[in-house]
Design an enzyme around this catalytic site. Structure first.
Site, PDB file in Angstrom:
ATOM      1  N   GLU A 116      10.708  -3.159   1.137  1.00 38.40           N
ATOM      2  CA  GLU A 116      11.900  -2.324   1.316  1.00 38.40           C
ATOM      3  C   GLU A 116      12.770  -2.515   0.096  1.00 38.40           C
ATOM      4  OE1 GLU A 116      11.392  -4.542   4.062  1.00 38.40           O
ATOM      5  OE2 GLU A 116      10.379  -3.045   5.300  1.00 38.40           O
ATOM      6  N   TYR A 128       8.618  -0.794  -9.017  1.00 40.69           N
ATOM      7  CA  TYR A 128       7.615  -0.671  -7.962  1.00 40.69           C
ATOM      8  C   TYR A 128       6.742   0.565  -8.176  1.00 40.69           C
ATOM      9  CZ  TYR A 128      10.743  -4.036  -5.723  1.00 40.69           C
ATOM     10  OH  TYR A 128      11.527  -5.121  -5.448  1.00 40.69           O
TER      11      TYR A 128
END
Ligand SMILES: CC(C)(COP(=O)(O)OP(=O)(O)OC[C@H]1O[C@@H](n2cnc3c(N)ncnc32)[C@H](O)[C@@H]1OP(=O)(O)O)[C@@H](O)C(=O)NCCC(=O)NCCS
Length: 195
Positions: A116, A128
């Site tokens: 998250e 990411y």
């Protein structure tokens, strides 16, 4: 081999909790993890069936330059946390730490990795995405007490990692030190603010 900024990756130990806590409050002023949470996480690193892997990047002067935490079970892993000390950011260390963590997840036979990230954390999101994480959905008000939204991301970990970035400068190779082994001791499930 040394990581960018000359840092060396090694397992996080209990004596790292205090310097990490200080940096944690700088980096996550709204929802810093408590000392008890770090103790609990480190407890999960040890024993015959570890469920956690925590790594620090130690600078040449012995200070903590960054850290990561991974939770794993049943062929799936979660990035619990990833952080780089403010004055050491944007030098490639976050990339090295993430790649080390993802390599460990592969070695642990994880076929998918979740995380998250705050929807407004552009730098982390780019990091990411560069490593193959794809958005799955948004959890409204996930981060408390601030009430910020979390983007849930997943990496198909049967896919290879992208090539490591080219060195920025002579002597900086952008590759991790010998991957740290998981030989450590679980705080309360610290999932208010995962990476
Ligand atoms: C997110 C975080 C871990 C990234 O760490 P970092 O060390 O700054 O990351 P890197 O240096 O590897 O990457 C940062 C930038 O440098 C660039 N970079 C990295 N390695 C490079 C290299 N070898 N050559 C050229 N550029 C490089 C990256 O492309 C990236 O650029 P971008 O921000 O424009 O996308 C760090 O910013 C941080 O700790 N933030 C606060 C805590 C946080 O938000 N954690 C994530 C919670 S989900």
């Amino acid at each position: 081999m040394t990581a960018p900024t000359g840092a060396r990756l090694r397992p996080m130990r209990w004596w790292d909790i205090e310097p990490v806590r200080v940096l944690e409050h700088e980096l996550f002023p709204e929802d810093a993890w408590t000392v008890a949470m770090f103790w609990s996480e480190l407890a999960g690193c040890g024993g015959p069936a570890p469920l956690r892997r925590y790594t620090v990047a130690e600078a040449p002067d012995g200070s903590i330059a960054g850290w990561t935490g991974l939770a794993f079970a049943g062929g799936s892993a979660d990035v619990q946390t990833i952080a780089v000390a403010p004055h050491r950011q944007a030098a490639g260390l976050g990339t090295v730490l993430l790649r080390d963590l993802l390599t460990a997840a592969a070695d642990l036979d994880c076929r998918e990795v979740f995380l998250e990230v705050r929807t407004d954390n552009d730098r982390a999101r780019r990091l990411y995405e560069r490593h193959g994480f794809e958005p799955m959905g948004v959890r409204r008000g996930y981060y408390q007490p601030g009430g910020h939204d979390a983007l849930v991301m997943r990496r198909d970990h049967t896919r290879p990692l992208p090539p490591a970035p080219r060195p920025r400068a002579p002597g900086v190779d952008g590759t991790p030190d010998t991957p740290a082994s998981a030989d450590r001791p679980t705080p309360p499930a610290p999932t208010d603010r995962e990476a």
